[in-house]
Design an enzyme around this catalytic site. Sequence first.
Site, PDB file in Angstrom:
ATOM      1  N   ASP A   1       0.927  -1.324   0.112  1.00 46.21           N
ATOM      2  CA  ASP A   1      -0.032   0.059  -0.047  1.00 46.21           C
ATOM      3  C   ASP A   1       1.089   1.335   0.089  1.00 46.21           C
ATOM      4  O   ASP A   1       1.669   1.289   0.700  1.00 46.21           O
ATOM      5  CB  ASP A   1      -1.019  -0.150   1.365  1.00 46.21           C
ATOM      6  CG  ASP A   1      -2.186   0.984   1.202  1.00 46.21           C
ATOM      7  OD1 ASP A   1      -1.781   2.220   0.726  1.00 46.21           O
ATOM      8  OD2 ASP A   1      -3.139   0.431   1.485  1.00 46.21           O
TER       9      ASP A   1
ATOM     10  N   LYS B   1      -4.338  -7.471   3.547  1.00 49.40           N
ATOM     11  CA  LYS B   1      -5.094  -6.408   3.136  1.00 49.40           C
ATOM     12  C   LYS B   1      -5.681  -6.643   1.710  1.00 49.40           C
ATOM     13  O   LYS B   1      -4.924  -6.897   1.023  1.00 49.40           O
ATOM     14  CB  LYS B   1      -4.075  -5.100   3.018  1.00 49.40           C
ATOM     15  CG  LYS B   1      -5.428  -3.744   2.728  1.00 49.40           C
ATOM     16  CD  LYS B   1      -4.674  -2.554   2.996  1.00 49.40           C
ATOM     17  CE  LYS B   1      -5.632  -1.378   2.957  1.00 49.40           C
ATOM     18  NZ  LYS B   1      -5.051  -0.003   3.106  1.00 49.40           N
TER      19      LYS B   1
ATOM     20  N   CYS C   1      -7.025   3.672  -2.063  1.00 52.96           N
ATOM     21  CA  CYS C   1      -7.140   2.238  -1.715  1.00 52.96           C
ATOM     22  C   CYS C   1      -8.115   1.556  -2.409  1.00 52.96           C
ATOM     23  O   CYS C   1      -7.988   0.606  -3.321  1.00 52.96           O
ATOM     24  CB  CYS C   1      -7.049   1.907  -0.254  1.00 52.96           C
ATOM     25  SG  CYS C   1      -5.637   2.811   0.648  1.00 52.96           S
TER      26      CYS C   1
ATOM     27  N   ASP D   1      -1.098  -0.427  -4.716  1.00 56.19           N
ATOM     28  CA  ASP D   1      -2.386   0.104  -5.185  1.00 56.19           C
ATOM     29  C   ASP D   1      -2.481   1.527  -5.588  1.00 56.19           C
ATOM     30  O   ASP D   1      -2.887   1.994  -6.529  1.00 56.19           O
ATOM     31  CB  ASP D   1      -3.516   0.130  -3.949  1.00 56.19           C
ATOM     32  CG  ASP D   1      -2.961   0.679  -2.482  1.00 56.19           C
ATOM     33  OD1 ASP D   1      -1.822   1.268  -2.533  1.00 56.19           O
ATOM     34  OD2 ASP D   1      -3.767   0.670  -1.693  1.00 56.19           O
ATOM     35  N   HIS D   2      -0.970   2.278  -5.016  1.00 57.93           N
ATOM     36  CA  HIS D   2      -0.633   3.559  -5.493  1.00 57.93           C
ATOM     37  C   HIS D   2       0.315   4.030  -4.700  1.00 57.93           C
ATOM     38  O   HIS D   2       1.111   3.310  -4.181  1.00 57.93           O
ATOM     39  CB  HIS D   2      -1.971   4.543  -4.916  1.00 57.93           C
ATOM     40  CG  HIS D   2      -2.522   4.548  -3.608  1.00 57.93           C
ATOM     41  ND1 HIS D   2      -1.719   4.961  -2.447  1.00 57.93           N
ATOM     42  CD2 HIS D   2      -3.446   3.876  -3.003  1.00 57.93           C
ATOM     43  CE1 HIS D   2      -2.151   4.547  -1.320  1.00 57.93           C
ATOM     44  NE2 HIS D   2      -3.356   4.132  -1.709  1.00 57.93           N
TER      45      HIS D   2
ATOM     46  N   HIS E   1      -2.334  25.285  -8.372  1.00 58.08           N
ATOM     47  CA  HIS E   1      -3.563  24.856  -9.231  1.00 58.08           C
ATOM     48  C   HIS E   1      -4.597  24.574  -8.141  1.00 58.08           C
ATOM     49  O   HIS E   1      -4.506  24.234  -6.878  1.00 58.08           O
ATOM     50  CB  HIS E   1      -3.621  23.500  -9.873  1.00 58.08           C
ATOM     51  CG  HIS E   1      -4.698  23.166 -10.805  1.00 58.08           C
ATOM     52  ND1 HIS E   1      -5.783  22.638 -10.221  1.00 58.08           N
ATOM     53  CD2 HIS E   1      -4.810  23.192 -12.023  1.00 58.08           C
ATOM     54  CE1 HIS E   1      -6.632  22.275 -11.235  1.00 58.08           C
ATOM     55  NE2 HIS E   1      -6.060  22.813 -12.111  1.00 58.08           N
TER      56      HIS E   1
END
Length: 540
Positions: free
Chosen positions: A44, A132, A84, A317-318, A255
Amino acid sequence: MLPLWVSVVAASALAAPAPGAGGQRRGAIQAWPDAPNVLLVVSDSFDGRLTFYPGSQVVKLPFINFMKAHGTSFLNAYTNSPVCCPSRAAMWSGLFTHLTESWNNFKGLDPNYTTWMDVMEKHGYRTQKFGKLDYTSGHHSISNRVEAWTRDVAFLLRQEGRPMVNLAPKKTKVRVMEVDWKNTDRAVKWLRKEASNSTQPFVLYLGLNLPHPYPSPSSGENFGSSTFHTSRYWLKKVSYDAIKIPKWSPLSEMHPVDYYSSYTKNCTGKFTEKEIKNIRAFYYAMCAETDAMLGEIILALRQLGLLQKTIVIYTSDHGELAMEHRQFYKMSMYEASSHVPLLIMGPGIQANLQVSSVVSLVDIYPTMLDIAGIPLPQNLSGYSLLPSSSEMFKNEQKFKNLHPPWILSEFHGCNVNASTYMLRTNQWKYIAYSDGASVLPQLFDLSSDPDELTNIAAKFPEVTSSLDQKLRSIINYPKVSASVHQYNKEQFIKWKQSIGQNYSNVIANLRWHQDWLKKPKKYENAIDQWLKSHSDAKTI
């Protein structure tokens, strides 16, 4: 100290040719005479840039390096949603986020959804999962849900604790993230007792929480997760002098979506260079601990004589911003958040190969079925990675057009006040927001601006227009944004009704309580105005 039984060779700079857009979705059926075992390890919040140069210089990752030397590493792998549950829903279903309608961490796949593991089980694989998962609906805190549902409300509230570091008291502590180590031990035990004696091929999944930041009790309800926690043992794996202090734009020049993210993540205050460097150092140390757990599984496979019969895949996941762009956590299309590691090794997989073509986590589903020799469904968003990594295809140019030369990532959850869509090609990263008109887009040329500090959308209007047209051909993003906006309102109304008379007290004491309690009536009124306003779905 973990034994290192490999001498890692430097990865070559071999790059696969850029795939074309119109290729037929095909696989590598019958690639192996006997179905291989498959092991998938998913961490994760692991920044994929740490798996290749120059990011790889900042922390020692011996087992990731082993996989690079003995397998194929994908240099441009991306999450399909940088948070997630939606990301994992895409990985387990093989479908883009707008197709699964996994809009936030509370909304994922139905618990009975048929995943690639279910399909492999039906085709004779023995399956097991540890750790997980987080790809089904109904999880995460009330705060997390309400923050996502109310992101269109006209207020600005801090939703996280200020990012911080925490050092374990015991200098030599190795097993800092105890839950992950227990699940790793369970996976190793299963390999020894079950898999090694099985006559069936197996597919084993291990999900790790690391290197996700730890809970911060001071943040309030169900805590935030803004604490980077490790021990001196893992900090010794980090090359402190190689840590890069990210450049930040002035708050006034950010931004508008980035400013909202930075504010809600409690990152708009002053940070010293030492604070930033420590946060990054602790994060890298947490990555080193993650690598060690991957190593435990690889060592177990080797000791059991299964390594040569098992395809090992590692991804995340990222990523984790770790104070890049004045943010921590994920929920962003910037590289630190959206770029993930993706490495494959095992029988039939090319060794020491680096693939530069863009790929994403929806490609895991067809790759798994392809490994098992199972025909691929035609409705998948992803493409098998075997033509890029398998030895049987290394000289076959006809497979170069299998994977399109772009990937899609989208985000609809908390800490970002507009639905976000990223189209990543080999050269460009185009980011569109909301309806495509109300929020200015962003365009980055990562070859000349790897830190993504200069938005060149206005400078190159033809490129921006072309990429926007391509994005709209893949997804009708104004319509999707309107659907999410409507969903958020409907879900919030249902939740508010379920709370009843206790609503004011409950909403005031969620994770944003420190700001909310200063002017509770003001923020309640802002929500009331939002609920009364017309839905975007009626105006688009």
